[in-house]
Motif scaffolding. Structure first.
Motif, PDB file in Angstrom:
ATOM      1  N   CYS A   2      -2.948 -30.954 -43.821  1.00  0.00           N
ATOM      2  CA  CYS A   2      -2.346 -32.126 -44.469  1.00  0.00           C
ATOM      3  C   CYS A   2      -3.241 -32.656 -45.582  1.00  0.00           C
ATOM      4  O   CYS A   2      -2.756 -33.009 -46.660  1.00  0.00           O
ATOM      5  CB  CYS A   2      -2.081 -33.225 -43.454  1.00  0.00           C
ATOM      6  SG  CYS A   2      -0.729 -32.895 -42.341  1.00  0.00           S
ATOM      7  N   PHE A  49      -4.215 -29.166 -38.187  1.00  0.00           N
ATOM      8  CA  PHE A  49      -3.114 -29.932 -38.754  1.00  0.00           C
ATOM      9  C   PHE A  49      -3.617 -30.944 -39.776  1.00  0.00           C
ATOM     10  O   PHE A  49      -3.075 -31.063 -40.881  1.00  0.00           O
ATOM     11  CB  PHE A  49      -2.327 -30.633 -37.643  1.00  0.00           C
ATOM     12  CG  PHE A  49      -1.247 -31.524 -38.150  1.00  0.00           C
ATOM     13  CD1 PHE A  49      -0.088 -30.984 -38.683  1.00  0.00           C
ATOM     14  CD2 PHE A  49      -1.390 -32.899 -38.106  1.00  0.00           C
ATOM     15  CE1 PHE A  49       0.912 -31.802 -39.165  1.00  0.00           C
ATOM     16  CE2 PHE A  49      -0.400 -33.727 -38.583  1.00  0.00           C
ATOM     17  CZ  PHE A  49       0.764 -33.173 -39.117  1.00  0.00           C
ATOM     18  N   TYR A  56      -6.033 -27.385 -32.746  1.00  0.00           N
ATOM     19  CA  TYR A  56      -4.703 -27.636 -33.316  1.00  0.00           C
ATOM     20  C   TYR A  56      -4.675 -28.953 -34.090  1.00  0.00           C
ATOM     21  O   TYR A  56      -4.134 -29.019 -35.196  1.00  0.00           O
ATOM     22  CB  TYR A  56      -3.642 -27.671 -32.220  1.00  0.00           C
ATOM     23  CG  TYR A  56      -3.209 -26.336 -31.714  1.00  0.00           C
ATOM     24  CD1 TYR A  56      -3.094 -25.232 -32.553  1.00  0.00           C
ATOM     25  CD2 TYR A  56      -2.913 -26.168 -30.375  1.00  0.00           C
ATOM     26  CE1 TYR A  56      -2.699 -24.006 -32.076  1.00  0.00           C
ATOM     27  CE2 TYR A  56      -2.508 -24.937 -29.887  1.00  0.00           C
ATOM     28  CZ  TYR A  56      -2.397 -23.865 -30.738  1.00  0.00           C
ATOM     29  OH  TYR A  56      -2.003 -22.664 -30.259  1.00  0.00           O
TER      30      TYR A  56
END
Length: 123
Positions: A113, A109, A105
């Motif tokens: 980004c 992420f 996770y």
């Protein structure tokens, strides 16, 4: 060439997180197959990510007075460092799938980004 290596690194990330994807889909694979695919995905993503970062830093005219420059490069380096940490502690993570999922996770992420800021910076 650097952008293609970035795409190859993203595909390597997808292979590295194959165990996570198989866990979500509840599809039963042999554990040896899952971790072999994840291991090769880590190798592909590390080497292509390293060359991608080196070629992008060499190609770009880096503006040290722009905050976006620090944001893009710092995010890419943080993601790369976490991936290196993940690959070195892969045998420890193999024993606990909960750790793999949490680490996945965080890496997903940061990758999303980094890609989002890089696409916005290019356009």
């Amino acid at each position: 060439m650097a952008n293609y290596l970035g795409i190859l690194s993203s595909l390597g990330f997808a292979l590295a997180f194959f165990s996570f994807i198989a866990n979500i889909s509840n599809y039963k694979f042999n554990n040896r197959v899952i971790f072999t695919v994840a291991h090769w995905g880590l190798i592909i993503s590390i080497f292509s990510g390293l060359v991608h970062g080196l070629l992008m830093a060499e190609r770009e005219n880096i503006n040290f007075y722009d905050f976006k420059t620090y944001w893009i490069y710092a995010e890419g380096l943080l993601t790369f460092n976490l991936l290196i940490f993940f690959s070195f502690s892969f045998t420890e993570f193999k024993l606990s799938t909960k750790k793999i999922i949490y680490f996945t996770y965080a890496l997903l992420f940061l990758i999303s980004c980094h890609l989002w800021v890089s696409v916005i910076h290019l356009s």
